[in-house]
Design an enzyme around this catalytic site. Structure first.
Site, PDB file in Angstrom:
ATOM      1  N   LYS A   1      -8.748   6.696   5.546  1.00  0.00           N
ATOM      2  CA  LYS A   1      -7.516   6.024   5.129  1.00  0.00           C
ATOM      3  C   LYS A   1      -7.813   4.793   4.273  1.00  0.00           C
ATOM      4  O   LYS A   1      -8.609   3.936   4.661  1.00  0.00           O
ATOM      5  CB  LYS A   1      -6.688   5.636   6.352  1.00  0.00           C
ATOM      6  CG  LYS A   1      -6.036   6.839   6.988  1.00  0.00           C
ATOM      7  CD  LYS A   1      -5.029   6.454   8.042  1.00  0.00           C
ATOM      8  CE  LYS A   1      -4.325   7.713   8.543  1.00  0.00           C
ATOM      9  NZ  LYS A   1      -3.495   7.452   9.714  1.00  0.00           N
ATOM     10  N   GLY A   2      -7.194   4.741   3.116  1.00  0.00           N
ATOM     11  CA  GLY A   2      -7.368   3.596   2.226  1.00  0.00           C
ATOM     12  C   GLY A   2      -8.664   3.642   1.431  1.00  0.00           C
ATOM     13  O   GLY A   2      -8.944   2.763   0.624  1.00  0.00           O
TER      14      GLY A   2
ATOM     15  N   THR B   1       1.073  10.168   3.297  1.00  0.00           N
ATOM     16  CA  THR B   1       0.364  11.225   2.564  1.00  0.00           C
ATOM     17  C   THR B   1      -0.932  11.625   3.266  1.00  0.00           C
ATOM     18  O   THR B   1      -1.590  12.573   2.835  1.00  0.00           O
ATOM     19  CB  THR B   1       0.057  10.785   1.108  1.00  0.00           C
ATOM     20  OG1 THR B   1      -0.306   9.421   1.123  1.00  0.00           O
ATOM     21  CG2 THR B   1       1.235  11.003   0.196  1.00  0.00           C
TER      22      THR B   1
ATOM     23  N   LYS C   1     -10.744  -0.707  -2.620  1.00  0.00           N
ATOM     24  CA  LYS C   1     -10.730  -1.373  -1.309  1.00  0.00           C
ATOM     25  C   LYS C   1     -11.971  -0.947  -0.521  1.00  0.00           C
ATOM     26  O   LYS C   1     -12.337   0.212  -0.612  1.00  0.00           O
ATOM     27  CB  LYS C   1      -9.476  -0.961  -0.511  1.00  0.00           C
ATOM     28  CG  LYS C   1      -8.161  -1.200  -1.233  1.00  0.00           C
ATOM     29  CD  LYS C   1      -7.028  -0.472  -0.524  1.00  0.00           C
ATOM     30  CE  LYS C   1      -5.748  -0.492  -1.337  1.00  0.00           C
ATOM     31  NZ  LYS C   1      -4.627   0.250  -0.723  1.00  0.00           N
TER      32      LYS C   1
ATOM     33  N   SER D   1      -2.269   0.718  -4.398  1.00  0.00           N
ATOM     34  CA  SER D   1      -2.788   1.914  -3.727  1.00  0.00           C
ATOM     35  C   SER D   1      -4.120   2.355  -4.322  1.00  0.00           C
ATOM     36  O   SER D   1      -4.324   2.272  -5.532  1.00  0.00           O
ATOM     37  CB  SER D   1      -1.771   3.053  -3.873  1.00  0.00           C
ATOM     38  OG  SER D   1      -2.356   4.282  -3.511  1.00  0.00           O
ATOM     39  N   ALA D   2      -5.011   2.857  -3.456  1.00  0.00           N
ATOM     40  CA  ALA D   2      -6.302   3.370  -3.926  1.00  0.00           C
ATOM     41  C   ALA D   2      -6.154   4.731  -4.604  1.00  0.00           C
ATOM     42  O   ALA D   2      -7.083   5.230  -5.230  1.00  0.00           O
ATOM     43  CB  ALA D   2      -7.237   3.507  -2.735  1.00  0.00           C
ATOM     44  N   SER D   3      -4.956   5.320  -4.496  1.00  0.00           N
ATOM     45  CA  SER D   3      -4.780   6.687  -4.989  1.00  0.00           C
ATOM     46  C   SER D   3      -4.563   6.789  -6.500  1.00  0.00           C
ATOM     47  O   SER D   3      -3.782   6.050  -7.079  1.00  0.00           O
ATOM     48  CB  SER D   3      -3.584   7.327  -4.279  1.00  0.00           C
ATOM     49  OG  SER D   3      -3.341   8.602  -4.831  1.00  0.00           O
TER      50      SER D   3
ATOM     51  N   ARG E   1     -11.335   8.506  -3.254  1.00  0.00           N
ATOM     52  CA  ARG E   1     -11.617   9.948  -3.158  1.00  0.00           C
ATOM     53  C   ARG E   1     -13.118  10.225  -3.011  1.00  0.00           C
ATOM     54  O   ARG E   1     -13.559  10.939  -2.118  1.00  0.00           O
ATOM     55  CB  ARG E   1     -11.061  10.660  -4.389  1.00  0.00           C
ATOM     56  CG  ARG E   1     -10.957  12.149  -4.224  1.00  0.00           C
ATOM     57  CD  ARG E   1     -10.412  12.773  -5.502  1.00  0.00           C
ATOM     58  NE  ARG E   1      -9.198  12.111  -5.965  1.00  0.00           N
ATOM     59  CZ  ARG E   1      -8.720  12.189  -7.206  1.00  0.00           C
ATOM     60  NH1 ARG E   1      -9.360  12.911  -8.122  1.00  0.00           N
ATOM     61  NH2 ARG E   1      -7.617  11.562  -7.553  1.00  0.00           N
TER      62      ARG E   1
ATOM     63  N   GLU F   1      -0.302  -3.385   4.499  1.00  0.00           N
ATOM     64  CA  GLU F   1      -1.381  -2.388   4.531  1.00  0.00           C
ATOM     65  C   GLU F   1      -1.510  -1.719   5.891  1.00  0.00           C
ATOM     66  O   GLU F   1      -1.244  -2.365   6.905  1.00  0.00           O
ATOM     67  CB  GLU F   1      -2.717  -3.113   4.291  1.00  0.00           C
ATOM     68  CG  GLU F   1      -3.307  -2.943   2.927  1.00  0.00           C
ATOM     69  CD  GLU F   1      -3.836  -1.549   2.634  1.00  0.00           C
ATOM     70  OE1 GLU F   1      -3.939  -0.724   3.557  1.00  0.00           O
ATOM     71  OE2 GLU F   1      -4.126  -1.280   1.462  1.00  0.00           O
ATOM     72  N   ASP F   2      -1.955  -0.457   5.912  1.00  0.00           N
ATOM     73  CA  ASP F   2      -2.164   0.208   7.200  1.00  0.00           C
ATOM     74  C   ASP F   2      -3.641   0.438   7.512  1.00  0.00           C
ATOM     75  O   ASP F   2      -3.961   0.845   8.618  1.00  0.00           O
ATOM     76  CB  ASP F   2      -1.462   1.572   7.228  1.00  0.00           C
ATOM     77  CG  ASP F   2      -2.165   2.576   6.341  1.00  0.00           C
ATOM     78  OD1 ASP F   2      -2.459   2.227   5.181  1.00  0.00           O
ATOM     79  OD2 ASP F   2      -2.449   3.701   6.802  1.00  0.00           O
TER      80      ASP F   2
ATOM     81  N   ASN G   1      -3.212   9.342  -7.619  1.00  0.00           N
ATOM     82  CA  ASN G   1      -1.979  10.148  -7.691  1.00  0.00           C
ATOM     83  C   ASN G   1      -0.743   9.340  -7.314  1.00  0.00           C
ATOM     84  O   ASN G   1       0.321   9.928  -7.079  1.00  0.00           O
ATOM     85  CB  ASN G   1      -2.104  11.337  -6.743  1.00  0.00           C
ATOM     86  CG  ASN G   1      -3.252  12.256  -7.127  1.00  0.00           C
ATOM     87  OD1 ASN G   1      -3.211  12.882  -8.180  1.00  0.00           O
ATOM     88  ND2 ASN G   1      -4.271  12.317  -6.295  1.00  0.00           N
TER      89      ASN G   1
ATOM     90  N   ASP H   1       0.869  -1.166   0.000  1.00  0.00           N
ATOM     91  CA  ASP H   1       0.000   0.000   0.000  1.00  0.00           C
ATOM     92  C   ASP H   1       0.919   1.233   0.000  1.00  0.00           C
ATOM     93  O   ASP H   1       2.115   1.107   0.316  1.00  0.00           O
ATOM     94  CB  ASP H   1      -0.848  -0.055   1.272  1.00  0.00           C
ATOM     95  CG  ASP H   1      -1.684   1.172   1.477  1.00  0.00           C
ATOM     96  OD1 ASP H   1      -2.322   1.604   0.520  1.00  0.00           O
ATOM     97  OD2 ASP H   1      -1.693   1.716   2.614  1.00  0.00           O
ATOM     98  N   LEU H   2       0.403   2.392  -0.365  1.00  0.00           N
ATOM     99  CA  LEU H   2       1.256   3.586  -0.424  1.00  0.00           C
ATOM    100  C   LEU H   2       1.097   4.457   0.834  1.00  0.00           C
ATOM    101  O   LEU H   2       1.992   4.511   1.676  1.00  0.00           O
ATOM    102  CB  LEU H   2       0.907   4.394  -1.679  1.00  0.00           C
ATOM    103  CG  LEU H   2       1.698   5.670  -1.927  1.00  0.00           C
ATOM    104  CD1 LEU H   2       3.181   5.385  -2.103  1.00  0.00           C
ATOM    105  CD2 LEU H   2       1.166   6.399  -3.178  1.00  0.00           C
ATOM    106  N   ASP H   3      -0.073   5.094   0.952  1.00  0.00           N
ATOM    107  CA  ASP H   3      -0.290   5.999   2.077  1.00  0.00           C
ATOM    108  C   ASP H   3      -0.322   5.216   3.396  1.00  0.00           C
ATOM    109  O   ASP H   3      -1.160   4.339   3.578  1.00  0.00           O
ATOM    110  CB  ASP H   3      -1.624   6.735   1.880  1.00  0.00           C
ATOM    111  CG  ASP H   3      -1.992   7.589   3.078  1.00  0.00           C
ATOM    112  OD1 ASP H   3      -1.082   8.039   3.784  1.00  0.00           O
ATOM    113  OD2 ASP H   3      -3.196   7.790   3.302  1.00  0.00           O
TER     114      ASP H   3
HETATM  115  P1  B16 Z   1      -6.557  10.007  -4.395  1.00  0.00           P
HETATM  116  P2  B16 Z   1      -3.627   4.199  -0.154  1.00  0.00           P
HETATM  117  C1  B16 Z   1      -5.462   6.170  -0.296  1.00  0.00           C
HETATM  118  O1  B16 Z   1      -4.142   5.717  -0.461  1.00  0.00           O
HETATM  119  C2  B16 Z   1      -5.532   7.127   0.898  1.00  0.00           C
HETATM  120  O2  B16 Z   1      -5.237   6.425   2.110  1.00  0.00           O
HETATM  121  C3  B16 Z   1      -6.929   7.684   0.988  1.00  0.00           C
HETATM  122  O3  B16 Z   1      -7.019   8.581   2.091  1.00  0.00           O
HETATM  123  C4  B16 Z   1      -7.275   8.412  -0.328  1.00  0.00           C
HETATM  124  O4  B16 Z   1      -8.598   8.924  -0.289  1.00  0.00           O
HETATM  125  C5  B16 Z   1      -7.134   7.398  -1.490  1.00  0.00           C
HETATM  126  O5  B16 Z   1      -5.809   6.887  -1.494  1.00  0.00           O
HETATM  127  C6  B16 Z   1      -7.430   8.030  -2.850  1.00  0.00           C
HETATM  128  O6  B16 Z   1      -6.457   8.978  -3.140  1.00  0.00           O
HETATM  129  O7  B16 Z   1      -7.548  11.054  -4.034  1.00  0.00           O
HETATM  130  O8  B16 Z   1      -5.128  10.520  -4.511  1.00  0.00           O
HETATM  131  O9  B16 Z   1      -6.955   9.201  -5.613  1.00  0.00           O
HETATM  132  O10 B16 Z   1      -3.592   4.061   1.342  1.00  0.00           O
HETATM  133  O11 B16 Z   1      -4.564   3.197  -0.809  1.00  0.00           O
HETATM  134  O12 B16 Z   1      -2.257   4.209  -0.766  1.00  0.00           O
HETATM  135 MG    MG Z   2      -2.889   3.141   3.282  1.00  0.00          MG
END
Ligand code: B16
Ligand code: MG
Length: 215
Positions: free
Chosen positions: A46-47, A18, A146, A115-117, A50, A170-171, A119, A10-12
């Site tokens: 978290k996780g 982040t 997720k 990662s769910a992000s 958006r 994962e966190d 970015n 996982d990233l964040d």
């Molecule tokens: P974005 P992860 C997640 O990252 C964040 O923990 C979560 O707070 C955020 O809403 C999600 O990414 C989406 O991010 O807005 O940049 O697409 O923990 O899955 O690495």
């Molecule tokens: Mg995370």
């Protein structure tokens, strides 16, 4: 020989923190829109994707908005977030993570980002660690985020390994749930009481002892 062939990170909250930048960006949006928001609510995001995060913030404020507004607010928050993450450099890596990645690559393990992000690539570039990953699974890779298992299954498929051969780090509770639904081994980083579905839990990245698990 280890039963694991691949590691999915996982990233964040695992590679870098982040969450603080997400917090600041949501704070800006919610202040502009006259909504309440605090660190406790941020913990719950978290996780989480958006759009789902914004839905949780609205629910916390007992508010509902049109779909159009929902997407435009989410985009505005993202613009703030994208500005914040421009400052990310290799110093933003969480303790021990760079040595873990180097060690795994040196020992022939496959690695993926899960990662769910949306970015995630920009963050990896800022950290200068993109090359440590064989594949990158992010918020653009699958439709169901997720706690659905889809993202981690996507990573396993791309790496050409079975779920049983994957270890997920994962966190977030949503991430541990996703890993277990994907029938993978889950390593949680954080509070063992919250991450009670994980197979192993370490309080922080400094405490990670992968050789304990890999054998
Ligand atoms: P974005 P992860 C997640 O990252 C964040 O923990 C979560 O707070 C955020 O809403 C999600 O990414 C989406 O991010 O807005 O940049 O697409 O923990 O899955 O690495
Ligand atoms: Mg995370």
């Amino acid at each position: 020989m280890s039963k694991f062939k691949a590691f999915i990170f996982d990233l964040d909250g695992v590679i870098t923190d982040t969450a603080e930048f997400h917090y600041l960006a949501w704070k800006q949006l919610t202040e502009e829109e006259g909504m309440s928001f605090n660190r406790e609510v941020n913990e719950d995001l978290k996780g989480v994707s958006r759009i789902e995060s914004l839905k949780r913030i609205l629910q916390h404020n007992e508010r509902s908005v049109s779909d159009e507004k929902l997407h435009s607010w989410a985009e505005r928050k993202n613009n703030y977030y994208v500005d914040f993450i421009k400052k990310i450099t290799p110093e933003y890596m969480l303790p021990k993570m760079l040595s873990i990645l180097k060690n795994l690559k040196g020992n022939g393990f496959k690695t993926a980002l899960g990662s769910a992000s949306k970015n995630a690539r920009a963050v990896l570039n800022g950290l200068k660690i993109t090359d440590y990953f064989d594949i990158i699974g992010d918020g653009n890779s699958v439709k169901n985020s997720k706690p659905a298992p889809d993202l981690f299954l996507f990573c396993a498929e791309q790496l050409n390994v079975t779920p049983a051969e994957c270890l997920v780090v994962e966190d977030a509770e949503a991430g541990i749930e996703a890993a277990k639904s994907a029938a993978m081994t889950a390593v949680g980083i954080g509070d063992a009481n919250k991450l009670n579905e994980a197979d192993y839990v370490f309080a922080s990245t400094s405490d990670i002892n992968l050789s304990l698990i890999i054998g």
